[in-house]
Scaffold this motif. Structure first.
Motif, PDB file in Angstrom:
ATOM      1  N   VAL A  15       0.829  -1.205   0.000  1.00  0.00           N
ATOM      2  CA  VAL A  15       0.000   0.000   0.000  1.00  0.00           C
ATOM      3  C   VAL A  15       0.865   1.257   0.000  1.00  0.00           C
ATOM      4  O   VAL A  15       1.694   1.458   0.900  1.00  0.00           O
ATOM      5  CB  VAL A  15      -0.954   0.016   1.213  1.00  0.00           C
ATOM      6  N   SER A  16       0.633   2.092  -0.994  1.00  0.00           N
ATOM      7  CA  SER A  16       1.308   3.393  -1.051  1.00  0.00           C
ATOM      8  C   SER A  16       0.462   4.478  -0.418  1.00  0.00           C
ATOM      9  O   SER A  16       0.973   5.344   0.300  1.00  0.00           O
ATOM     10  CB  SER A  16       1.616   3.762  -2.508  1.00  0.00           C
ATOM     11  N   ALA A  17      -0.831   4.450  -0.681  1.00  0.00           N
ATOM     12  CA  ALA A  17      -1.770   5.414  -0.100  1.00  0.00           C
ATOM     13  C   ALA A  17      -3.128   4.744   0.014  1.00  0.00           C
ATOM     14  O   ALA A  17      -3.459   3.845  -0.768  1.00  0.00           O
ATOM     15  CB  ALA A  17      -1.858   6.669  -0.950  1.00  0.00           C
ATOM     16  N   VAL A  18      -3.926   5.199   1.000  1.00  0.00           N
ATOM     17  CA  VAL A  18      -5.236   4.583   1.210  1.00  0.00           C
ATOM     18  C   VAL A  18      -6.184   5.594   1.821  1.00  0.00           C
ATOM     19  O   VAL A  18      -5.771   6.465   2.595  1.00  0.00           O
ATOM     20  CB  VAL A  18      -5.123   3.327   2.113  1.00  0.00           C
ATOM     21  N   ALA A  19      -7.451   5.486   1.466  1.00  0.00           N
ATOM     22  CA  ALA A  19      -8.517   6.269   2.087  1.00  0.00           C
ATOM     23  C   ALA A  19      -9.753   5.386   2.148  1.00  0.00           C
ATOM     24  O   ALA A  19     -10.107   4.724   1.165  1.00  0.00           O
ATOM     25  CB  ALA A  19      -8.812   7.531   1.300  1.00  0.00           C
ATOM     26  N   VAL A  20     -10.389   5.357   3.311  1.00  0.00           N
ATOM     27  CA  VAL A  20     -11.584   4.537   3.518  1.00  0.00           C
ATOM     28  C   VAL A  20     -12.800   5.448   3.631  1.00  0.00           C
ATOM     29  O   VAL A  20     -12.789   6.409   4.408  1.00  0.00           O
ATOM     30  CB  VAL A  20     -11.456   3.668   4.784  1.00  0.00           C
ATOM     31  N   THR A  80       4.519   0.590  -6.465  1.00  0.00           N
ATOM     32  CA  THR A  80       4.995   0.174  -7.782  1.00  0.00           C
ATOM     33  C   THR A  80       5.400  -1.296  -7.757  1.00  0.00           C
ATOM     34  O   THR A  80       6.170  -1.729  -6.888  1.00  0.00           O
ATOM     35  CB  THR A  80       6.195   1.032  -8.217  1.00  0.00           C
ATOM     36  N   GLY A  81       4.854  -2.048  -8.699  1.00  0.00           N
ATOM     37  CA  GLY A  81       5.173  -3.466  -8.793  1.00  0.00           C
ATOM     38  C   GLY A  81       4.371  -4.348  -7.867  1.00  0.00           C
ATOM     39  O   GLY A  81       4.557  -5.573  -7.853  1.00  0.00           O
ATOM     40  N   SER A  82       3.469  -3.760  -7.077  1.00  0.00           N
ATOM     41  CA  SER A  82       2.666  -4.544  -6.136  1.00  0.00           C
ATOM     42  C   SER A  82       1.199  -4.487  -6.513  1.00  0.00           C
ATOM     43  O   SER A  82       0.759  -3.607  -7.268  1.00  0.00           O
ATOM     44  CB  SER A  82       2.829  -4.017  -4.714  1.00  0.00           C
ATOM     45  N   THR A  83       0.446  -5.410  -5.972  1.00  0.00           N
ATOM     46  CA  THR A  83      -1.012  -5.363  -6.103  1.00  0.00           C
ATOM     47  C   THR A  83      -1.624  -5.859  -4.805  1.00  0.00           C
ATOM     48  O   THR A  83      -0.947  -6.481  -3.981  1.00  0.00           O
ATOM     49  CB  THR A  83      -1.493  -6.214  -7.297  1.00  0.00           C
ATOM     50  N   ILE A  84      -2.872  -5.553  -4.626  1.00  0.00           N
ATOM     51  CA  ILE A  84      -3.575  -5.938  -3.398  1.00  0.00           C
ATOM     52  C   ILE A  84      -5.059  -6.016  -3.712  1.00  0.00           C
ATOM     53  O   ILE A  84      -5.554  -5.278  -4.578  1.00  0.00           O
ATOM     54  CB  ILE A  84      -3.288  -4.933  -2.255  1.00  0.00           C
ATOM     55  N   ASP A  85      -5.769  -6.916  -3.043  1.00  0.00           N
ATOM     56  CA  ASP A  85      -7.198  -7.047  -3.277  1.00  0.00           C
ATOM     57  C   ASP A  85      -7.927  -7.146  -1.942  1.00  0.00           C
ATOM     58  O   ASP A  85      -7.317  -7.076  -0.868  1.00  0.00           O
ATOM     59  CB  ASP A  85      -7.507  -8.253  -4.176  1.00  0.00           C
ATOM     60  N   LEU A  86      -9.251  -7.321  -2.020  1.00  0.00           N
ATOM     61  CA  LEU A  86     -10.071  -7.349  -0.809  1.00  0.00           C
ATOM     62  C   LEU A  86      -9.670  -8.490   0.119  1.00  0.00           C
ATOM     63  O   LEU A  86      -9.586  -8.311   1.340  1.00  0.00           O
ATOM     64  CB  LEU A  86     -11.557  -7.479  -1.198  1.00  0.00           C
ATOM     65  N   THR A  87      -9.410  -9.655  -0.449  1.00  0.00           N
ATOM     66  CA  THR A  87      -9.021 -10.801   0.383  1.00  0.00           C
ATOM     67  C   THR A  87      -7.755 -10.505   1.169  1.00  0.00           C
ATOM     68  O   THR A  87      -7.656 -10.805   2.365  1.00  0.00           O
ATOM     69  CB  THR A  87      -8.810 -12.044  -0.504  1.00  0.00           C
ATOM     70  N   ALA A  88      -6.784  -9.880   0.514  1.00  0.00           N
ATOM     71  CA  ALA A  88      -5.521  -9.559   1.184  1.00  0.00           C
ATOM     72  C   ALA A  88      -5.726  -8.505   2.266  1.00  0.00           C
ATOM     73  O   ALA A  88      -5.131  -8.587   3.354  1.00  0.00           O
ATOM     74  CB  ALA A  88      -4.502  -9.076   0.158  1.00  0.00           C
ATOM     75  N   GLU A 122     -11.017  -0.744  -3.997  1.00  0.00           N
ATOM     76  CA  GLU A 122     -10.870  -0.173  -5.330  1.00  0.00           C
ATOM     77  C   GLU A 122      -9.443   0.350  -5.474  1.00  0.00           C
ATOM     78  O   GLU A 122      -8.951   1.096  -4.611  1.00  0.00           O
ATOM     79  CB  GLU A 122     -11.863   0.969  -5.551  1.00  0.00           C
ATOM     80  N   LEU A 123      -8.763  -0.053  -6.554  1.00  0.00           N
ATOM     81  CA  LEU A 123      -7.392   0.390  -6.789  1.00  0.00           C
ATOM     82  C   LEU A 123      -7.382   1.622  -7.693  1.00  0.00           C
ATOM     83  O   LEU A 123      -8.089   1.665  -8.711  1.00  0.00           O
ATOM     84  CB  LEU A 123      -6.574  -0.733  -7.429  1.00  0.00           C
ATOM     85  N   LEU A 124      -6.612   2.616  -7.312  1.00  0.00           N
ATOM     86  CA  LEU A 124      -6.494   3.856  -8.071  1.00  0.00           C
ATOM     87  C   LEU A 124      -5.029   4.155  -8.337  1.00  0.00           C
ATOM     88  O   LEU A 124      -4.135   3.754  -7.571  1.00  0.00           O
ATOM     89  CB  LEU A 124      -7.102   5.033  -7.288  1.00  0.00           C
ATOM     90  N   ALA A 125      -4.776   4.896  -9.413  1.00  0.00           N
ATOM     91  CA  ALA A 125      -3.404   5.329  -9.717  1.00  0.00           C
ATOM     92  C   ALA A 125      -2.964   6.400  -8.737  1.00  0.00           C
ATOM     93  O   ALA A 125      -1.785   6.501  -8.382  1.00  0.00           O
ATOM     94  CB  ALA A 125      -3.305   5.827 -11.155  1.00  0.00           C
TER      95      ALA A 125
END
Length: 541
Positions: free
Chosen positions: A459-464, A484-492, A512-515
């Motif tokens: 996670v680079s940045a997050v807002a709930v 950069t180079g990472s991904t994440i989803d709801l399960t994770a 939801e993933l955003l740039a």
């Protein structure tokens, strides 16, 4: 604009003179009920894992409370000591509440959904001497969790287990010995209840209430609803919240009525309970009401005696109010309140059909509200502003947090909510200054969730933010910018929060993933834009 309660004297002496404060203690309510109707059924305790409900008269309830009070004294619990109680809607909770009051101890109810992360903070912060938990509830082993935390709880002396076997069991520790002569216990202005609430910071705040403020709530609700000792009250809302504890459990004993405890909310069973026991009143969030309507429509028993439903936590859809009236003959009354305020505003039954769908009520007796603009001046009718409140039901401050501003020089408390007022003095909550979302009536600590997720390596940045949901009011969506180079989803995300021992009910239910996150020129995240995006997810899972 301030409503027509301008003559309200908000001093403590004023509350007493006007009769809003009765200068009684919580345990005195029980003593008076025993004196009036000792053999009347006080509690009907229904449990999902048992076929038959347990019943106690007022005389039996007081005997159990006296024994538990004496036992707590022998365990070293005295005036001002905190007893943390993480129980569902079981009779043991009620016994403990009155036992604490009898010896001047502080009742600290916490929700069963909380896990180690939240509990360690609360138990250590309030230096609880006793922690009371169920053995197993809804498949979770609370006793094992409590024992597993002991090494991190230096102030905790005893773990007591309801339904537990052996020497740590609730009955063995608190109920087997006859009561001793009890010393004078709680005083009307002592802290009687300490309840933690999630706010805009990462730390829960301990809200302190006295017997005077709690009983003022009971008096105001009984007056607005016209309740008396003939009423039967369903306790399906969690007793770890003020709705279940103050607005139903204490209210029932204040009235000398009968409370029906339901420990696991299942609408068909709840409707059957209400029909069988002749329930006349309950208080809960919107999902409970929707569930009852659906259950009866699907063939559940119709609760014909139920006439009043106090509904808060989220706006009530007009179609649901109409359904309740048409299908159940039920009057739904909207309420605005919070842990610090108890019941601030309420729509009275006589105007519920007209006002409950469009407003959150008008001030209860002994309470006063004001809607002010950014300059602190009264906002015109219909224009939103900050909601201020003061009155007889207000808390006395935040436990061990004197630096937190609570009341201004005129006694006003800033609720953190935005509202507007109509020409009749009824308010409507239009937004929240504080950064929380409310899921099923439960405040979700957004900042704490974000702080945890920021520590995730992906996670680079997050807002709930919240997105609308018909049943729960809101669900949580985490907008994440991956590294950069990472991904994440709801399960994770959910697995990570589970490993952090955060309550499951606080987990986001969408990712939801955003740039990049939308920000102001100064770098502040524009959450209103994220809420606009999330609005498209309404009623999505």
């Amino acid at each position: 604009m301030t409503v027509a309660a301008a003559k309200l004297d908000t001093s403590h002496a004023g509350f007493r003179e006007a009769g809003y404060w009765l200068d009684k203690t919580v345990d005195q309510l029980l003593t008076e009920a025993v004196e009036k109707t000792p053999d009347k059924v006080a509690i009907v305790a229904d449990r999902a894992d048992r076929d038959r409900a347990t019943r106690f008269t007022y005389r039996e309830l007081e005997k159990l409370a006296d024994r538990a009070a004496s036992a707590l004294l022998r365990l070293g619990v005295g005036r001002g000591d905190v007893v943390t109680v993480q129980l569902p809607n079981w009779w043991e909770f009620v016994v403990t509440a009155f036992a604490c009051s009898k010896i001047g101890a502080v009742m600290n109810p916490v929700m069963p959904i909380l896990r180690e992360r939240e509990l360690l903070y609360i138990l250590n912060f309030c230096q609880a001497k006793v922690f009371i938990v169920p053995n197993v509830y809804r498949g979770f082993d609370y006793a094992a969790m409590a024992q597993g935390m002991r090494a991190e709880l230096p102030y905790l002396k005893h773990v007591i287990v309801a339904d537990g076997e052996g020497e740590t069991g609730f009955e063995a520790m608190l109920l087997l010995s006859e009561a001793d002569k009890l010393p004078s216990g709680l005083r009307p202005d002592d802290m009687a209840v300490l309840m933690f609430t999630s706010g805009t910071t990462g730390e829960p705040k301990g809200v302190m209430h006295t017997s005077n403020s709690l009983i003022a709530c009971c008096k105001a609700l009984s007056g607005r609803f016209g309740l008396d000792s003939s009423d039967v009250l369903l306790v399906a809302s969690p007793v770890g919240h003020m709705t279940g504890y103050a607005a139903i459990v204490l209210l029932s004993v204040y009235l000398g009525g009968t409370m029906i405890l339901q420990d696991v909310w299942e609408a068909r069973r709840g409707a059957g309970l209400m029909a069988r026991e002749g329930v006349t009143y309950t208080a809960a969030s919107t999902p409970f009401l929707s569930d009852i309507c659906d259950a009866v429509k699907a063939g559940a028993a119709r609760p014909n005696s139920l006439r009043s439903f106090l509904c808060g936590g989220a706006p009530i859809p007009s179609v649901l109010i109409e359904r309740a009236a048409a299908e159940l003959g039920l009057t739904v009354c909207s309420l605005w309140g919070m842990t610090e305020v108890l019941s601030g505003t309420l729509t009275e039954p006589a105007r519920a059909a007209e006002k409950s769908a469009s407003t959150d009520g008008r001030p209860l007796e002994g309470m006063q509200i004001s809607v002010v603009n950014s300059e602190g001046r009264p906002a015109p009718i219909g224009e939103p502003g900050r909601l201020l409140v003061r009155g007889a039901q207000m808390f006395k401050g935040y436990y061990k947090r004197p630096e937190l501003l609570t009341f201004d020089n005129d006694g006003w408390f800033d609720s953190g909510d935005l509202a507007y007022m109509d020409k009749d003095g009824y308010i409507r909550i239009s937004g929240r200054v504080k950064d929380i979302l409310i899921r099923g009536g439960e405040n979700v600590p957004v900042v704490e969730i974000e702080n945890l997720l920021y520590k995730h390596p992906a996670v680079s940045a997050v807002a709930v933010v919240g997105f609308p949901d018909t049943r729960l009011g809101e669900r949580g969506c985490a907008f994440i910018v991956p590294r950069t180079g990472s991904t994440i989803d709801l399960t994770a995300v959910q697995a990570y929060l589970g490993e952090a021992r955060m309550a499951k009910q606080f987990w986001p239910e969408r990712v939801e993933l955003l740039a990049e996150l939308p920000r102001t020129a100064s770098g502040k995240i524009q959450k209103f834009k994220l809420r606009e995006i999330a609005a498209a997810f309404a009623d999505a899972r």
